[in-house]
Design a protein around this motif. Structure first.
Motif, PDB file in Angstrom:
ATOM      1  N   ASN A 175       0.835  -1.220   0.000  1.00 62.66           N
ATOM      2  CA  ASN A 175       0.000   0.000   0.000  1.00 62.66           C
ATOM      3  C   ASN A 175       0.862   1.259   0.000  1.00 62.66           C
ATOM      4  O   ASN A 175       0.539   2.233  -0.679  1.00 62.66           O
ATOM      5  N   TYR A 176       1.934   1.255   0.756  1.00 62.08           N
ATOM      6  CA  TYR A 176       2.847   2.400   0.805  1.00 62.08           C
ATOM      7  C   TYR A 176       3.435   2.648  -0.583  1.00 62.08           C
ATOM      8  O   TYR A 176       3.502   3.795  -1.047  1.00 62.08           O
ATOM      9  N   THR A 177       3.878   1.567  -1.247  1.00 60.38           N
ATOM     10  CA  THR A 177       4.449   1.701  -2.588  1.00 60.38           C
ATOM     11  C   THR A 177       3.424   2.259  -3.563  1.00 60.38           C
ATOM     12  O   THR A 177       3.744   3.127  -4.393  1.00 60.38           O
ATOM     13  N   LYS A 178       2.186   1.792  -3.477  1.00 56.94           N
ATOM     14  CA  LYS A 178       1.136   2.312  -4.358  1.00 56.94           C
ATOM     15  C   LYS A 178       0.907   3.800  -4.123  1.00 56.94           C
ATOM     16  O   LYS A 178       0.680   4.549  -5.070  1.00 56.94           O
ATOM     17  N   ILE A 179       0.965   4.224  -2.865  1.00 58.53           N
ATOM     18  CA  ILE A 179       0.734   5.645  -2.556  1.00 58.53           C
ATOM     19  C   ILE A 179       1.867   6.501  -3.100  1.00 58.53           C
ATOM     20  O   ILE A 179       1.630   7.518  -3.748  1.00 58.53           O
ATOM     21  N   VAL A 180       3.114   6.113  -2.840  1.00 62.74           N
ATOM     22  CA  VAL A 180       4.235   6.980  -3.236  1.00 62.74           C
ATOM     23  C   VAL A 180       4.614   6.830  -4.702  1.00 62.74           C
ATOM     24  O   VAL A 180       5.074   7.790  -5.320  1.00 62.74           O
ATOM     25  N   TYR A 181       4.425   5.682  -5.312  1.00 63.23           N
ATOM     26  CA  TYR A 181       4.817   5.494  -6.709  1.00 63.23           C
ATOM     27  C   TYR A 181       3.672   5.800  -7.665  1.00 63.23           C
ATOM     28  O   TYR A 181       3.894   6.286  -8.750  1.00 63.23           O
ATOM     29  N   GLY A 182       2.469   5.493  -7.230  1.00 60.15           N
ATOM     30  CA  GLY A 182       1.325   5.690  -8.105  1.00 60.15           C
ATOM     31  C   GLY A 182       0.771   7.084  -8.082  1.00 60.15           C
ATOM     32  O   GLY A 182      -0.223   7.378  -8.744  1.00 60.15           O
ATOM     33  N   SER A 183       1.376   8.009  -7.339  1.00 64.66           N
ATOM     34  CA  SER A 183       0.824   9.356  -7.211  1.00 64.66           C
ATOM     35  C   SER A 183       0.888  10.148  -8.511  1.00 64.66           C
ATOM     36  O   SER A 183      -0.007  10.930  -8.797  1.00 64.66           O
TER      37      SER A 183
END
Length: 189
Positions: A175-183
């Motif tokens: 979830n953290y990766t999705k938030i920071v990379y998918g922004s």
């Protein structure tokens, strides 16, 4: 166990009682035998036990301790997970801009994931270590109180706790990766 001279001093103040015990190799007629002895000896029923009857309280006490321990461990794990979850994901929202800059400088998704897994792993390390230490100390104390060992239960408990922390670590890191990379993908749409 006391020294002979100390025993002689204690014996002067108290009356001496001699107790005799016996053990029968076969347990088939023990109930009837104990009933016969209880009729002959006054107040003998308070101090006579069948082999299994003296452990009944310990059996039920262990069940109560295990049930209460299960409830408490579930509550504490949920509290730990929710606290860690909201702390780490709020940090992800704050770190989103820094990861956007790093991506523009050429940081790949694999490098972002590695960075995120390291950062989140550090946040999970201390609670996991403290949980294991707490389990070791608490189960040792309960074992001392009940005069028994909980080695198998302790291994199972630590295994379940550590497994739950690993699964939660993987979920929160994803979830953290999705938030920071998918922004950037969300910002372009």
């Amino acid at each position: 166990v006391v020294q002979d001279d100390e025993y002689e001093n204690i014996k002067m103040d108290l009356s001496e009682i001699t107790l005799n015990g016996f053990q029968l190799p076969e347990e088939e007629d023990l109930t009837e035998l104990l009933a016969n002895i209880a009729e002959i000896v006054p107040e003998a029923s308070k101090n006579m036990h069948l082999y299994d009857s003296k452990y009944v309280w310990e059996y039920y006490a262990l069940g109560i301790f295990f049930f209460l321990g299960l409830i408490m461990s579930t509550v504490f794990m949920l509290a730990t997970f929710s606290t860690i979850y909201f702390k780490i994901l709020s940090d992800a929202l704050i770190d989103r801009e820094q990861y956007t800059i790093l991506k523009k400088l050429g940081m790949s998704k694999k490098e972002v994931e590695t960075s995120v897994y390291m950062q989140v792993g550090i946040s999970f390390l201390l609670p996991t270590i403290m949980g294991v230490i707490h389990s070791l100390v608490a189960m040792n104390m309960v074992g001392e109180i009940l005069n028994t060992r909980f080695t198998v239960q302790l291994i199972w408990g630590i295994g379940v706790f550590t497994s739950a922390m690993i699964v939660f670590y993987i979920i929160i890191s994803t979830n953290y990766t999705k938030i920071v990379y998918g922004s950037d993908d969300h910002a372009k749409k």
